[in-house]
Design an enzyme around this catalytic site. Structure first.
Site, PDB file in Angstrom:
ATOM      1  N   HIS A  33      -8.091  -4.703  -0.722  1.00 40.07           N
ATOM      2  CA  HIS A  33      -6.785  -4.105  -0.527  1.00 40.07           C
ATOM      3  C   HIS A  33      -6.072  -4.697   0.688  1.00 40.07           C
ATOM      4  CE1 HIS A  33      -3.724  -1.076  -0.788  1.00 40.07           C
ATOM      5  NE2 HIS A  33      -3.972  -0.662   0.442  1.00 40.07           N
TER       6      HIS A  33
ATOM      7  N   SER B  63       0.838  -1.194   0.000  1.00 40.53           N
ATOM      8  CA  SER B  63       0.000   0.000   0.000  1.00 40.53           C
ATOM      9  C   SER B  63       0.879   1.252   0.000  1.00 40.53           C
ATOM     10  CB  SER B  63      -0.935  -0.058   1.206  1.00 40.53           C
ATOM     11  OG  SER B  63      -1.906   0.948   1.131  1.00 40.53           O
TER      12      SER B  63
ATOM     13  N   ASP C 284      -8.661  -5.944  -5.076  1.00 40.36           N
ATOM     14  CA  ASP C 284      -8.211  -4.654  -4.549  1.00 40.36           C
ATOM     15  C   ASP C 284      -8.728  -3.553  -5.475  1.00 40.36           C
ATOM     16  OD1 ASP C 284      -6.896  -2.375  -3.687  1.00 40.36           O
ATOM     17  OD2 ASP C 284      -4.899  -3.280  -3.673  1.00 40.36           O
TER      18      ASP C 284
END
Lengths: 383, 383
Positions: free
Chosen positions: A354, A156, A321
């Site tokens: 995610h 991320s 995601d």
């Protein structure tokens, strides 16, 4: 006792940038002194060739794995990935993880005391970028006497730091594992962050960022966290976890209490978050993520990032995601390949959105373990 | 002068449910008197066979098309669809549109005066459902002396009302056009609404819903609207409209003002919205949408909705609508087909997300015009 609690770690602090040698930020502003909170696991080999830097995501911290005490109820945030015998094997590698610049878990950020005024910075703290975070991390790596990292790993917003490391200091990064990340935020990602920031700034307790020692903007920060949580999960994972399930087994309650399980979950996540996180840090870190654009991080002023890089890459995306969809990782892979780099890419089938990079995944763990083993073996045979 | 301003309309009011004949809500509570604000366009034929009820989405109102005065700068919200010679042709059809129960544009809602206390209801207003909105609309249709609607048409939360009409009063609905809608909210849709509600309730000006005559919870409501706006647009439409474009042509500003165009757009939308909408109504209407589940709306207590229906359906979904994705419309179509109904289904290719049903689309307009013409022709030849 949690078996992880045998793996004890300690939060350490490194301070640099004392005036007049402040850290020069991308904005041109100067910041100093700067402290980074960091933790290490495993043992650095005499040749210092086994160091892996793990970089955390938006609201993470230096506590990547292990426990502070044998009584510790909760190990670090990536315990499933980092430890003895795990994918990032601390019996083999020396793992370093630092809280980011701008954070609130021991590193210098808006809640730190401004040495000039003796009061917390608040929004007088300068806006820091992903590149500034990496510059600070490099100072720590230099301090530890490490001239080249075996790998930099992160998911991320951590993945953005991985990319900035590779673009800024290609000669210092033998291998890189950017997970569930993006070379730049889409308008939609910026939009979600902006609404979260607005929720914080709309809270009267925010008081222009000057709330330290007083009531905190907890309600605004909780809303901000709830918005984030929706983007971390997938539609499918929410369906599986909650669907339209009601909190009580009875019928609809016909009032505004949390009636659906998903409402209750979000409220819980929001309320839990405000206990550990600083609202101003949330503003700064989301802004840094929005500002990040890999095109701005060309090493040494080159027009193309990675032009003279020899870093090996393992890029991983997750099918569900939707915050940083796979196509954004593919764009990254194409850029790396155009520069002739050694790139492995894997899109892992997952329903968990995610957040998948933080969750147990045999596939992910096998990929990371094998990739690091290969790099480590190649490096060892070079010696 | 706007040419649409030749098409003058007037907001009218219909009041019913005077005690002791209150409207009995799905919750079991009683509400009365109830006023609905409504507008009509076109002329009702002597046989009253040309009436089309248009139902609005979450934050719409009775002002579907036309202007209140010749000087009016803005015509109604579906001007592109409703009017002389348009898809819903007011030279042929008699169009009715009412503000929903629970709304704040003239119909009874939480901002209305509670006749018992003489003060606005606030959160003492009972929670109303999509079915309750439809019950109130039916009272209006009865009042107008119309025994059967040629069609009920609406998008998004309006589409839910269309479905509730068809399930509750199948004999009264000759044809139905549910657009960009869903038979029930997913956990993700509930989650977005819940965070929006939390943003309002976190605003200290909300004061437990008792803010009338004082400062309003504008900041919370603006955040709620911004969250909604992200879900109404698609990732692709945001990319095309804003991308990573900066507001000033200069470089990044390194502060928390709206730097990116998308931030500026959201702030503008949020601020504009609070001028026209009541925060409590937003709470009630989102909750009604979350509660809606077509399975609960079986006509006459039948186990299966639409079992004895003869309504013709035109179901339309849009490819980039991620709030109510096409698969949810497909599930609806399957249910209708299992009941042997006459169903046309079209998924329209569009980059504009959920909002697409409100935007110009030759395809949509041609579909609606042709479908209504066919139904009208069939009805006329029956006579």
């Amino acid at each position: 006792m949690n078996p992880a609690c045998l793996n004890l770690v300690e939060k350490q602090f490194f301070t640099f940038g004392e005036p007049p040698h402040e850290l020069v930020l991308e904005s041109g502003e100067r910041l100093g002194p700067v402290t980074l909170a960091y933790e290490t696991l495993g043992t650095l080999t005499p040749d210092k060739g086994n160091a892996i830097l793990v970089v955390h995501a938006l609201t993470g911290d230096s506590h990547v794995a292990g426990c502070y005490t044998t009584e510790d109820a909760r190990p670090g945030w990536w315990e499933i990935m980092v430890g003895p015998g795990k994918a990032i094997d601390t019996e083999r590698y020396f793992v370093i993880c630092a809280n980011v610049l701008g954070g609130c878990m021991g590193s210098t950020g808006p809640s730190s005391l401004n040495p000039v005024t003796g009061k917390p910075y608040g929004v007088s703290f300068p806006l820091v970028t992903i590149g500034d975070m990496v510059t600070a991390q490099k100072a720590l790596i230099d301090h530890l006497g490490i001239s080249r990292l075996l790998a930099v790993v992160g998911g991320s917003v951590g993945g953005m730091q991985v990319l900035a490391w590779c673009a800024r200091y290609p000669e210092m990064v033998r291998a890189a594992i950017p997970l569930a990340t993006t070379p730049r935020h889409s308008a939609q990602s910026i939009a979600f962050n902006e609404v979260a920031r607005q929720a914080i700034m709309a809270d009267p307790h925010w008081q222009g960022g000057d709330y330290y020692g007083q009531a905190k903007p907890d309600l605004g920060l909780a809303v901000a966290r709830m918005i984030g949580h929706i983007t971390y999960l997938s539609n499918e994972s929410m369906r599986q976890k909650f669907g339209r399930q009601l909190k009580s087994r009875d019928a609809l309650s016909f009032h505004f209490d949390a009636g659906f399980e998903v409402e209750s979950y979000l409220r819980y996540q929001g309320n839990k978050f405000v206990e550990r996180f600083d609202a101003n840090s949330f503003l700064y870190l989301t802004k840094a993520a929005d500002y990040f654009d890999l095109d701005d991080y060309a090493a040494g002023g080159l027009a193309v990032p990675f032009k003279d890089s020899r870093t090996s890459f393992l890029v991983v995306a997750f099918t569900s995601d939707w915050l940083y969809p796979t196509e954004q990782s593919r764009a990254l892979v194409q850029l790396l390949k155009r520069n002739g780099l050694d790139v492995s890419f894997c899109e892992i089938q997952s329903d968990w959105g995610h957040d998948a990079f933080l969750l147990p995944s045999e596939r992910l763990h096998a990929l990371v373990a094998a990739f690091l083993s290969r790099i480590f073996r190649e490096e060892s045979s070079d010696v």
